[in-house]
Design a protein around this motif. Structure first.
Motif, PDB file in Angstrom:
ATOM      1  N   ASN A   1       0.812  -1.224   0.000  1.00 52.37           N
ATOM      2  CA  ASN A   1       0.000   0.000   0.000  1.00 52.37           C
ATOM      3  C   ASN A   1       0.847   1.275   0.000  1.00 52.37           C
ATOM      4  O   ASN A   1       0.579   2.230   0.729  1.00 52.37           O
ATOM      5  CB  ASN A   1      -0.973  -0.009   1.182  1.00 52.37           C
ATOM      6  CG  ASN A   1      -2.166  -0.888   0.916  1.00 52.37           C
ATOM      7  OD1 ASN A   1      -2.949  -0.638  -0.006  1.00 52.37           O
ATOM      8  ND2 ASN A   1      -2.303  -1.962   1.687  1.00 52.37           N
ATOM      9  N   HIS A   2       1.894   1.253  -0.821  1.00 54.00           N
ATOM     10  CA  HIS A   2       2.753   2.415  -1.044  1.00 54.00           C
ATOM     11  C   HIS A   2       3.037   2.497  -2.543  1.00 54.00           C
ATOM     12  O   HIS A   2       3.038   1.471  -3.222  1.00 54.00           O
ATOM     13  CB  HIS A   2       4.097   2.273  -0.318  1.00 54.00           C
ATOM     14  CG  HIS A   2       4.037   2.470   1.157  1.00 54.00           C
ATOM     15  ND1 HIS A   2       3.357   1.617   1.996  1.00 54.00           N
ATOM     16  CD2 HIS A   2       4.598   3.424   1.960  1.00 54.00           C
ATOM     17  CE1 HIS A   2       3.500   2.033   3.244  1.00 54.00           C
ATOM     18  NE2 HIS A   2       4.237   3.119   3.252  1.00 54.00           N
ATOM     19  N   PRO A   3       3.357   3.695  -3.058  1.00 55.85           N
ATOM     20  CA  PRO A   3       3.791   3.775  -4.456  1.00 55.85           C
ATOM     21  C   PRO A   3       5.140   3.071  -4.622  1.00 55.85           C
ATOM     22  O   PRO A   3       5.960   3.048  -3.692  1.00 55.85           O
ATOM     23  CB  PRO A   3       3.905   5.284  -4.707  1.00 55.85           C
ATOM     24  CG  PRO A   3       4.103   5.876  -3.355  1.00 55.85           C
ATOM     25  CD  PRO A   3       3.326   5.013  -2.410  1.00 55.85           C
ATOM     26  N   GLN A   4       5.377   2.536  -5.791  1.00 56.59           N
ATOM     27  CA  GLN A   4       6.573   1.717  -6.007  1.00 56.59           C
ATOM     28  C   GLN A   4       7.863   2.488  -5.755  1.00 56.59           C
ATOM     29  O   GLN A   4       8.820   1.961  -5.189  1.00 56.59           O
ATOM     30  CB  GLN A   4       6.569   1.150  -7.434  1.00 56.59           C
ATOM     31  CG  GLN A   4       7.655   0.104  -7.678  1.00 56.59           C
ATOM     32  CD  GLN A   4       7.471  -1.141  -6.807  1.00 56.59           C
ATOM     33  OE1 GLN A   4       6.387  -1.720  -6.739  1.00 56.59           O
ATOM     34  NE2 GLN A   4       8.547  -1.543  -6.123  1.00 56.59           N
ATOM     35  N   TRP A   5       7.906   3.754  -6.170  1.00 58.48           N
ATOM     36  CA  TRP A   5       9.151   4.519  -5.994  1.00 58.48           C
ATOM     37  C   TRP A   5       9.503   4.661  -4.514  1.00 58.48           C
ATOM     38  O   TRP A   5      10.696   4.634  -4.142  1.00 58.48           O
ATOM     39  CB  TRP A   5       9.040   5.897  -6.657  1.00 58.48           C
ATOM     40  CG  TRP A   5       8.181   6.884  -5.900  1.00 58.48           C
ATOM     41  CD1 TRP A   5       6.853   7.120  -6.082  1.00 58.48           C
ATOM     42  CD2 TRP A   5       8.606   7.739  -4.837  1.00 58.48           C
ATOM     43  NE1 TRP A   5       6.406   8.073  -5.195  1.00 58.48           N
ATOM     44  CE2 TRP A   5       7.468   8.472  -4.417  1.00 58.48           C
ATOM     45  CE3 TRP A   5       9.819   7.970  -4.192  1.00 58.48           C
ATOM     46  CZ2 TRP A   5       7.510   9.410  -3.390  1.00 58.48           C
ATOM     47  CZ3 TRP A   5       9.873   8.909  -3.155  1.00 58.48           C
ATOM     48  CH2 TRP A   5       8.729   9.619  -2.765  1.00 58.48           C
ATOM     49  N   LEU A   6       8.482   4.800  -3.656  1.00 58.38           N
ATOM     50  CA  LEU A   6       8.738   4.959  -2.230  1.00 58.38           C
ATOM     51  C   LEU A   6       9.134   3.623  -1.595  1.00 58.38           C
ATOM     52  O   LEU A   6      10.006   3.577  -0.719  1.00 58.38           O
ATOM     53  CB  LEU A   6       7.507   5.546  -1.540  1.00 58.38           C
ATOM     54  CG  LEU A   6       7.640   5.876  -0.056  1.00 58.38           C
ATOM     55  CD1 LEU A   6       8.855   6.771   0.209  1.00 58.38           C
ATOM     56  CD2 LEU A   6       6.369   6.547   0.465  1.00 58.38           C
ATOM     57  N   ILE A   7       8.494   2.550  -2.044  1.00 57.69           N
ATOM     58  CA  ILE A   7       8.912   1.210  -1.588  1.00 57.69           C
ATOM     59  C   ILE A   7      10.387   0.999  -1.917  1.00 57.69           C
ATOM     60  O   ILE A   7      11.177   0.560  -1.065  1.00 57.69           O
ATOM     61  CB  ILE A   7       8.060   0.112  -2.257  1.00 57.69           C
ATOM     62  CG1 ILE A   7       6.592   0.228  -1.830  1.00 57.69           C
ATOM     63  CG2 ILE A   7       8.603  -1.276  -1.915  1.00 57.69           C
ATOM     64  CD1 ILE A   7       5.650  -0.661  -2.620  1.00 57.69           C
ATOM     65  N   ASP A   8      10.774   1.351  -3.151  1.00 58.54           N
ATOM     66  CA  ASP A   8      12.164   1.170  -3.576  1.00 58.54           C
ATOM     67  C   ASP A   8      13.124   2.015  -2.748  1.00 58.54           C
ATOM     68  O   ASP A   8      14.215   1.558  -2.384  1.00 58.54           O
ATOM     69  CB  ASP A   8      12.310   1.516  -5.063  1.00 58.54           C
ATOM     70  CG  ASP A   8      11.559   0.545  -5.977  1.00 58.54           C
ATOM     71  OD1 ASP A   8      11.235  -0.570  -5.508  1.00 58.54           O
ATOM     72  OD2 ASP A   8      11.297   0.914  -7.130  1.00 58.54           O
ATOM     73  N   ALA A   9      12.718   3.251  -2.446  1.00 54.05           N
ATOM     74  CA  ALA A   9      13.589   4.154  -1.676  1.00 54.05           C
ATOM     75  C   ALA A   9      13.808   3.638  -0.259  1.00 54.05           C
ATOM     76  O   ALA A   9      14.935   3.644   0.262  1.00 54.05           O
ATOM     77  CB  ALA A   9      12.990   5.555  -1.647  1.00 54.05           C
ATOM     78  N   ILE A  10      12.724   3.195   0.380  1.00 58.16           N
ATOM     79  CA  ILE A  10      12.842   2.678   1.746  1.00 58.16           C
ATOM     80  C   ILE A  10      13.600   1.363   1.750  1.00 58.16           C
ATOM     81  O   ILE A  10      14.424   1.100   2.642  1.00 58.16           O
ATOM     82  CB  ILE A  10      11.435   2.533   2.376  1.00 58.16           C
ATOM     83  CG1 ILE A  10      10.795   3.924   2.555  1.00 58.16           C
ATOM     84  CG2 ILE A  10      11.510   1.810   3.724  1.00 58.16           C
ATOM     85  CD1 ILE A  10       9.357   3.893   3.026  1.00 58.16           C
ATOM     86  N   LYS A  11      13.360   0.536   0.735  1.00 60.28           N
ATOM     87  CA  LYS A  11      14.061  -0.749   0.625  1.00 60.28           C
ATOM     88  C   LYS A  11      15.563  -0.544   0.445  1.00 60.28           C
ATOM     89  O   LYS A  11      16.384  -1.279   1.012  1.00 60.28           O
ATOM     90  CB  LYS A  11      13.489  -1.532  -0.556  1.00 60.28           C
ATOM     91  CG  LYS A  11      13.902  -2.994  -0.621  1.00 60.28           C
ATOM     92  CD  LYS A  11      13.124  -3.684  -1.726  1.00 60.28           C
ATOM     93  CE  LYS A  11      13.378  -5.182  -1.739  1.00 60.28           C
ATOM     94  NZ  LYS A  11      12.557  -5.864  -2.779  1.00 60.28           N
ATOM     95  N   GLN A  12      15.931   0.477  -0.328  1.00 59.94           N
ATOM     96  CA  GLN A  12      17.346   0.768  -0.554  1.00 59.94           C
ATOM     97  C   GLN A  12      18.038   1.186   0.742  1.00 59.94           C
ATOM     98  O   GLN A  12      19.165   0.758   1.026  1.00 59.94           O
ATOM     99  CB  GLN A  12      17.489   1.879  -1.598  1.00 59.94           C
ATOM    100  CG  GLN A  12      18.937   2.303  -1.853  1.00 59.94           C
ATOM    101  CD  GLN A  12      19.023   3.375  -2.922  1.00 59.94           C
ATOM    102  OE1 GLN A  12      18.355   3.309  -3.943  1.00 59.94           O
ATOM    103  NE2 GLN A  12      19.852   4.387  -2.683  1.00 59.94           N
ATOM    104  N   ASP A  13      17.370   2.026   1.533  1.00 62.74           N
ATOM    105  CA  ASP A  13      17.972   2.522   2.779  1.00 62.74           C
ATOM    106  C   ASP A  13      17.877   1.522   3.919  1.00 62.74           C
ATOM    107  O   ASP A  13      18.698   1.542   4.838  1.00 62.74           O
ATOM    108  CB  ASP A  13      17.294   3.835   3.192  1.00 62.74           C
ATOM    109  CG  ASP A  13      17.633   4.986   2.264  1.00 62.74           C
ATOM    110  OD1 ASP A  13      18.588   4.837   1.470  1.00 62.74           O
ATOM    111  OD2 ASP A  13      16.949   6.022   2.320  1.00 62.74           O
ATOM    112  N   TRP A  14      16.845   0.674   3.870  1.00 63.27           N
ATOM    113  CA  TRP A  14      16.594  -0.275   4.968  1.00 63.27           C
ATOM    114  C   TRP A  14      16.359  -1.678   4.404  1.00 63.27           C
ATOM    115  O   TRP A  14      15.257  -2.212   4.505  1.00 63.27           O
ATOM    116  CB  TRP A  14      15.375   0.177   5.792  1.00 63.27           C
ATOM    117  CG  TRP A  14      15.555   1.522   6.414  1.00 63.27           C
ATOM    118  CD1 TRP A  14      15.126   2.720   5.925  1.00 63.27           C
ATOM    119  CD2 TRP A  14      16.240   1.803   7.631  1.00 63.27           C
ATOM    120  NE1 TRP A  14      15.497   3.736   6.765  1.00 63.27           N
ATOM    121  CE2 TRP A  14      16.175   3.200   7.827  1.00 63.27           C
ATOM    122  CE3 TRP A  14      16.882   1.005   8.590  1.00 63.27           C
ATOM    123  CZ2 TRP A  14      16.748   3.825   8.936  1.00 63.27           C
ATOM    124  CZ3 TRP A  14      17.450   1.619   9.687  1.00 63.27           C
ATOM    125  CH2 TRP A  14      17.385   3.014   9.854  1.00 63.27           C
TER     126      TRP A  14
END
Length: 414
Positions: A137-150
């Protein structure tokens, strides 16, 4: 009931398609309802609908061969599934009230479509998310950004973002009341959600609503008697008030660029019977308001992506765009460069964001320290948060608090 459903659709339209903020759009819409239960119901459906927007849409779109182009009809279907999967409303009531709401919205042509699609979607127990947007339930770009940092923690953060947040309050030093104390932030108390205005201690200025993570700011800055302290980007004034409650005899200046938000600082100060100098000003241009002053300590709770408070403001997920992060990082950098000049040698600057993104947090600090050799980091000695290359990070949901970042800097040379 049809009126409440139609109101939900209008609020969601304002948020999703007109990019209005959920809280003010909702507040304006529910003011028409005299019944507190109706107001609470509309609020609940709207928040749940935005929190779980991607998955709810996918659930009914599975049964429509063509895209539903009418946005209000689409939102009626989405909010109908909210009632099923998050409020446990009976199926027959959901379908009947959705059709009434469509007529209320002058969409009678969509009644047959809604009847068919909802009856199928409500009984679909085999739904499986097709991709990450639907799963988290997040936009893909934000999922990717959080996944990259965490990479090891992104699922925990994304899951926390769609939970209903608790109510944290900050007690003054002499107030006691029942609740769950935070493990390492003094006077932070988690209490059952309620109308805070009905709590006597709030009206008397003995407690304030403030997430536990945000309460850490005043303790880290550690105000001392007689110090001149600057709080930039200060609205709504929670941290301003906390600093004054910890040490009433500081000389505090609160600066806020947005004229509409300055009143909130004054209202909070009046409620706790405290005083500060409030200035409308741009933190990137202190020459227009500082008038040559220097400050012993500065709190810079800068504008940020607010990715640490998505559970409180779920519309952030729908509104924020990748370019916004780049713009915010640039703004943060400009604020830091401008206000750091207002510190004397041995002065302290506390940098804070309600973000979980590295480029706004420890990477921003690394860039600042690399370009400003007259500053050094003061290590924060706390066991609870995660210690980054620079500063500390509280992830969303850690100890049931919001996501927040802090870094403490000291000026060591002119």
């Amino acid at each position: 009931m049809a009126n409440t459903r139609a109101t939900v659709a209008r609020v969601l339209y304002a948020v999703v398609h007109q990019k209005q903020q959920l809280k003010p759009a909702l507040s304006k819409a529910i003011s028409q309802f005299p019944d507190a239960q109706d107001r609470a119901w509309v609020q609940s459906v709207c928040y749940h609908s935005i929190r779980h927007f991607y998955q709810l849409q996918a659930r009914w779109q599975k049964f429509t061969p063509k895209k539903v182009k009418d946005e209000l009809v689409s939102l009626i279907l989405t909010s109908a599934l909210t009632q099923k999967f998050h409020l446990h409303t009976p199926d027959h009531a959901i379908v009947n009230e959705a059709i009434k709401a469509l007529r209320k919205l002058k969409k009678p042509w969509a009644c047959g479509l809604a009847n068919k699609v909802l009856r199928l979607a409500l009984k679909d127990d085999d739904f499986q998310p097709g991709h990450d947007e639907e799963r988290y339930n997040h936009p893909q770009w934000l999922i990717d950004a959080i996944k990259q940092d965490w990479p090891n923690d992104y699922q925990q953060i994304l899951t926390a973002n769609v939970q209903k947040p608790p109510m944290w309050v900050r007690l003054n030093t002499t107030t006691e009341m029942p609740g769950d104390a935070h493990p390492y932030i003094q006077h932070a108390l988690k209490i059952p959600a309620s109308d805070i205005r009905e709590i006597p201690e709030f009206r008397q200025g003995q407690l304030s609503v403030q997430d536990a993570s945000a309460q850490l700011a005043a303790y880290l800055l550690d105000p001392q008697s007689g110090e001149k302290i600057l709080d930039v980007c200060a609205a709504p004034g929670g941290k301003t008030c906390h600093l004054l409650q910890l040490c009433p005899d500081i000389e505090l200046t609160a600066v806020e660029k947005n004229a509409d938000r300055i009143n909130s600082i004054q209202e909070n100060l009046e409620r706790i019977r405290a005083q500060a100098t409030i200035v409308q000003g741009d933190a990137t241009k202190p020459e227009n308001w500082a008038h040559g002053q220097h400050f012993d300590k500065i709190l810079a709770d800068v504008p940020c992506s607010a990715t640490g408070v998505i559970r409180r403001h779920p519309d952030i997920k729908l509104h924020r765009q990748p370019q916004d992060i780049k713009d915010l990082v640039r703004l943060q950098r400009n604020i830091l460069q401008a206000i750091s000049a207002l510190l004397p040698v041995n002065g302290t600057l506390l940098y804070a964001t309600c973000s979980v993104l590295a480029q706004e947090n420890w990477q921003q600090m690394a860039d600042f320290l690399n370009k400003n050799k007259n500053f050094e980091e003061q290590k924060i000695q706390l066991k609870g948060p995660i210690h980054q290359q620079h500063g500390i990070q509280i992830r969303t949901g850690d100890d049931d608090a919001d996501g927040f970042y802090y870094c403490l800097l000291k000026k060591i040379a002119a």
